[in-house]
Design an enzyme around this catalytic site. Structure first.
Site, PDB file in Angstrom:
ATOM      1  N   GLU A 106      52.809 -32.874 -12.310  1.00 28.35           N
ATOM      2  CA  GLU A 106      52.000 -34.072 -12.074  1.00 28.35           C
ATOM      3  C   GLU A 106      52.085 -34.399 -10.578  1.00 28.35           C
ATOM      4  OE1 GLU A 106      53.089 -37.624 -14.210  1.00 28.35           O
ATOM      5  OE2 GLU A 106      51.245 -38.626 -13.640  1.00 28.35           O
TER       6      GLU A 106
ATOM      7  N   GLY B 288      61.361 -40.581 -10.343  1.00 27.36           N
ATOM      8  CA  GLY B 288      62.475 -40.848 -11.246  1.00 27.36           C
ATOM      9  C   GLY B 288      62.608 -39.783 -12.320  1.00 27.36           C
TER      10      GLY B 288
ATOM     11  N   ASN C 266      56.965 -34.281 -19.156  1.00 26.70           N
ATOM     12  CA  ASN C 266      56.460 -33.009 -19.683  1.00 26.70           C
ATOM     13  C   ASN C 266      56.691 -32.902 -21.191  1.00 26.70           C
ATOM     14  OD1 ASN C 266      56.376 -32.194 -16.820  1.00 26.70           O
ATOM     15  ND2 ASN C 266      58.595 -32.136 -17.071  1.00 26.70           N
TER      16      ASN C 266
ATOM     17  N   HIS D 100      61.128 -44.739 -21.230  1.00 32.52           N
ATOM     18  CA  HIS D 100      59.792 -44.612 -20.637  1.00 32.52           C
ATOM     19  C   HIS D 100      59.237 -43.193 -20.826  1.00 32.52           C
ATOM     20  CE1 HIS D 100      56.715 -45.499 -17.453  1.00 32.52           C
ATOM     21  NE2 HIS D 100      56.797 -44.191 -17.292  1.00 32.52           N
ATOM     22  N   GLU D 101      60.023 -42.210 -20.442  1.00 34.49           N
ATOM     23  CA  GLU D 101      59.531 -40.829 -20.550  1.00 34.49           C
ATOM     24  C   GLU D 101      59.318 -40.455 -22.009  1.00 34.49           C
ATOM     25  OE1 GLU D 101      58.520 -39.903 -17.825  1.00 34.49           O
ATOM     26  OE2 GLU D 101      59.727 -41.203 -16.557  1.00 34.49           O
TER      27      GLU D 101
ATOM     28  N   HIS E  51      56.121 -41.871 -23.331  1.00 34.71           N
ATOM     29  CA  HIS E  51      54.931 -41.149 -22.874  1.00 34.71           C
ATOM     30  C   HIS E  51      54.458 -40.121 -23.901  1.00 34.71           C
ATOM     31  CE1 HIS E  51      53.709 -42.397 -18.924  1.00 34.71           C
ATOM     32  NE2 HIS E  51      54.837 -42.117 -18.314  1.00 34.71           N
TER      33      HIS E  51
END
Ligand code: PHE
Ligand code: ZN
Length: 886
Positions: free
Chosen positions: A131, A272, A276, A308-309, A312
């Site tokens: 990204e 941070g 993926n 957070h990840e 996603h």
């Protein structure tokens, strides 16, 4: 004027979006890892895009820094005349109209890759960052988020150097080759995904593992990969991951979809962490934690970034963005989700306070300067410059406002519809908003303006009570300050949560003059000027406005000091009680600055200290909340409030003066609290224990500012008696900030303790860079050649240069310009190495126009020095241009 040689980089525009003529739906990669020459064999299944209205034409694939070794189409090698390669593209003039397979072999150099986009090495570990546009540095591709493909990846590497080989999805096969000299693994990801979510890792890594049973009873294997010997520092992250997975099931009904979830911690990382698919890659400072090495702030950040990840996976991966202008669609929404998670795991009020503090510090300052842009920008030169507080944090506020306007039930229905309707798609903000309109039956057309219009609205309020009629009137005017390129603004749809508090401290039921009750206390402001009337109010109430910070605006209302004291003592909405204290502190600080400017002495501050004293002592309030009540606005907050003619030195003096006044006024209370919060039991990173440490450390700050001998002794003892990094780092920072006879010894001691830990030592760099003393600029220059410093490590640059530019307003903004020169020198040295980080460092100049004239002059000179360099990256070029012109 001489014309420059540089081609002016061309902006990309939202209005030019169209689906690509081709699409790629299947990717087969064979990657053979070598430090200098990694070979990537890609087999791409290409076809006409059914969504495209244009005919096929030549096929343009994105690609950068690639050496093309082989190319064939449907197995037939292409002649040299049938394709072209430029710095940024591979163009094939004629391709079949039926689907075809394109085979490419490209060579990349991971060791030379210091921009950390594409495939690179971090402390010997091969890893990728794709990204926003890194995949094009691995192979030629349609590198845009609306091209979704299924990936199969075979990785091969030296078995000793990289026994662990990972990619997205599920492991299909693994084994040894070449008599055990090389290892290989094959991974298959069943979910179509955009290239930016591709990841690959190879290295000699250790791991910890756990399992999670989903709500439908599937067992997921969870694994965190990290450097050998650091396993015990990953348990907190693992714990956070499991809590996040459970929370997303409970709160949003979202279940994990693969059988494995992997996290890899690497040291060199531009951001941070990265979401993926099934293989999150993290900056190791956001994974590694132990009592000795991580502050409570880091524990908290790990919890929130891991969540957070993970979140996603649904908001970003299962539903991705149609184009990069829609970045807030995944980021704002996912930040909202992680904020809600943290609020539920910890104290919702304290979470909201710290999110609002952060929003004001980072986003409001961005919005008030030349880098202001809408939550959904309409043009960019370099997309990497738009991973901003506006897209992330203000983006989250927009989602929060929708939740406020719709109420919990309709909000959830809108989210459900969004997940159901757009799963597997690349969506837009319009798609997202339409789901809430349909689920609630409400019209959000005016609300969309929030996405298109930059700048922080001002809400000018006035409140009047009519004793004879027992009624009240609230006038609200929205003022929309101009931002670069946008002078005329449309009025916004603003949810304004309010309460009215009677003189006895009771909450009054809010009745509109038409007899309706205000639902959940939320008024909706839609006009530029709005009057709300209320009835049946027995005596003059004090209004408590913008409760919970119901909209990202600057609200002003002329409450007297008395009113603020009243709210601090009685407001049942604890967020607004804090807000009243914060307003009072800011009011006091501004008055102190004005006195200093006029060369007068002021002793204002005692009243403020007394107003918060009762809260500090109130045992019914959590310690973490009391810490927030005591914490002053930062010097940068004061600068933002003043907005013009800022002299950072005077702000610094006023700030110290207020801290000293507080310590002098309520000293005994603070001393008692300090002792009371001193922990005795074993360490725990939980929110309650962290809150006690936070209160004790905030008290220590105030008492140390008083500067008596006993205060210095307490501070030195706090440092030497510290049994955890929260206390150790806090007192080290304070020692550097204040400068006491013990500072040098503590700095030396900290270095000795932590010189072998590349994560913890960053605290040592930052503490010194933040010292507001004249010798800091020279010291920072020396530290840039320290053996433990490296310009190739973004964490080091952030710890030293970032901390200096952002957290040392006095020395960064020195009147002699030496602070600016230092940062500009570093930006220019860094630009050829890592343009993303260079641009971020340069963005620390974003508030330069609010400074007093002399410093503005100096800042302009420094910025012009950057602008004159002919070979700037697109990243730095865009920032310097916008900062100077805006
Ligand atoms: N998408 C990442 C996140 O917010 C951030 C990121 C952006 C990481 C670009 C790397 C590069 O979780
Ligand atoms: Zn994100």
């Amino acid at each position: 004027m001489q014309s420059t040689k540089r081609d002016t980089p061309r902006p990309v525009r939202l209005k030019d979006y169209k689906p690509h003529a081709y699409t790629i739906d299947k990717v087969d990669l064979k990657v053979s890892l070598h430090t200098r020459q990694t070979r990537v064999a890609a087999s791409l299944h290409v076809k006409r895009n059914p969504l495209s209205v244009v005919e096929g034409g030549p096929l343009h694939l994105d690609g950068e820094l690639l050496q093309l070794e082989h190319i064939s189409l449907d197995r037939a090698p292409l002649s040299r005349a049938s394709y072209r390669v430029t710095d940024s593209e591979l163009v094939i003039d004629r391709v079949p109209s039926a689907p075809f397979t394109l085979d490419l072999v490209t060579i990349v150099d991971p060791e030379a890759n210091k921009a950390l986009q594409g495939l690179y090495r971090s402390r010997g570990i091969y890893c990728t960052q794709c990204e926003a546009q890194g995949f094009r540095r691995i192979t030629y591709f349609l590198d845009r988020p609306d091209v979704l493909a299924r990936y199969t990846v075979r990785i091969e590497a030296d078995a000793e150097e990289a026994p662990v080989l990972l990619s997205n999805g599920n492991l299909v096969e693994r084994g040894m080759l070449d008599r055990g000299r090389r290892a290989y693994a094959v991974w298959k990801d069943p979910f179509p995904k955009p290239a930016y979510l591709f990841a690959l890792v190879g290295g000699d890594l250790s791991s910890i593992s756990s399992t999670f049973r989903t709500m439908s009873g599937r067992e997921i294997d969870l694994r965190i990969y990290l450097e050998h010997g650091k396993e015990s520092r990953a348990h907190w992250a693992m714990d956070a991951l499991k809590r996040a997975m459970r929370w997303d099931e409970k709160r949003f009904g979202r279940e994990y979809d693969l059988d494995h979830f992997k996290i890899v911690a690497v040291s060199d990382f531009n951001m941070g962490a990265m979401e993926n698919k099934g293989l999150n890659i993290f900056n190791d400072r956001l994974i590694l934690a132990s009592r000795e090495t991580a502050t409570d702030t880091i524990f908290e950040a790990i919890e929130s970034v891991v969540a957070h990840e993970y979140f996603h996976n649904w908001t970003g991966n299962r539903i991705t963005c149609r184009d990069w202008f829609q970045l807030c669609l995944k980021e704002g929404l996912t930040v909202f989700r992680d904020q809600e998670f943290s609020g539920d795991e910890r104290s919702a009020t304290v979470q909201r306070i710290s999110d609002v503090r952060q929003l004001r510090a980072l986003q409001f300052s961005e919005d008030a300067g030349p880098l202001a842009h809408p939550v959904r920008p309409e043009t960019y030169i370099e997309i990497n410059n738009f991973y901003t507080a506006t897209v992330y944090e203000k983006g989250a506020e927009l989602v929060r406002m929708i939740a406020t306007l719709l109420g919990a039930k309709d909000f959830r229905a809108g989210m459900d519809l969004y997940f159901e309707r757009h799963d597997g798609q690349a969506a837009t903000v319009e798609d997202f908003i339409a789901c809430f309109e349909e689920a609630s039956g409400r019209d959000l057309k005016q609300f969309m303006t929030w996405y298109r219009q930059a700048g922080t609205p001002q809400l000018l309020c006035s409140f009047a009570y009519d004793k004879a009629r027992k009624s009240a009137e609230l006038k609200v005017e929205q003022v929309l300050p101009p931002t670069p390129g946008e002078t005329r603004k449309k009025p916004l749809h603003i949810p304004l949560r309010l309460g009215l508090i009677s003189p006895s401290g009771r909450e009054i039921e809010v009745l509109r003059d038409d007899g309706t009750t205000v639902r959940d206390g939320v008024l909706e402001v839609t006009e530029r000027s709005h009057v709300f009337r209320f009835r049946d109010i027995p005596s003059r109430p004090v209004p408590s406005l913008l409760r919970g910070f119901s909209a990202p605006v600057n609200l002003s209302i002329d409450l007297s000091d008395r009113d603020l004291e009243f709210l601090i003592a009685t407001d049942g909405d604890l967020f607004n009680r804090w807000q009243a204290a914060n307003t009072y502190a800011m009011r006091t600080l501004v008055a102190l600055v004005r006195s200093l400017t006029a060369g007068k002495r002021s002793t204002r501050g005692g009243a403020y200290a007394r107003a918060i004293e009762a809260s500090l002592r109130d045992r019914k309030l959590e310690p973490s909340y009391r810490a927030e009540m005591l914490r002053l606005p930062t010097e940068a907050d004061v600068a933002r409030e003043l907005a013009h003619d800022v002299d950072p030195l005077l702000i610094h003096r006023a700030h110290r003066q207020l801290a000293r006044l507080i310590a002098n006024t309520v000293g005994p209370t603070l001393e008692r609290l300090y002792d009371e919060m001193t922990g005795h039991g074993p360490f725990s990173p939980d929110a309650a224990s962290a809150g006690r440490r936070a209160l004790r450390n905030t008290v220590l700050t105030m008492l140390s500012m008083r500067g008596g001998k006993a205060d210095h002794t307490r501070l030195a003892q706090h440092y030497s008696a510290a049994t955890n990094m929260t206390d150790q780092a806090h007192s080290l920072n304070l020692l550097c900030h204040i400068g006491t006879p013990d500072t040098a010894a503590a700095v030396a001691h900290f270095y000795d303790c932590w010189k072998d830990d590349h994560v913890v030592i960053d605290t040592w760099f930052a503490a010194q860079a933040q010292a507001p003393i004249d010798t800091t600029v020279a010291l920072v220059r020396d530290l840039t050649v320290h053996p433990l410093y490296a310009m190739t490590s973004p964490n080091k640059v952030r710890a030293l240069i970032g901390a200096f530019a952002l957290n040392n307003p006095v020395q960064f903004n020195r009147p002699d310009g030496a602070g600016y020169s230092l940062v500009v020198d570093q930006v220019l040295a860094l630009d050829p190495i890592n343009p993303q980080i260079a641009a971020r460092m340069l963005a620390s100049f974003r508030s330069w126009r609010s400074l007093e004239a002399h410093r503005q002059q100096q800042a302009r000179k420094a910025l012009q020095r950057v602008a004159r360099v002919p070979s700037l990256s697109r990243d730095v070029y865009e920032i310097v241009t916008r900062i100077l012109e805006g």
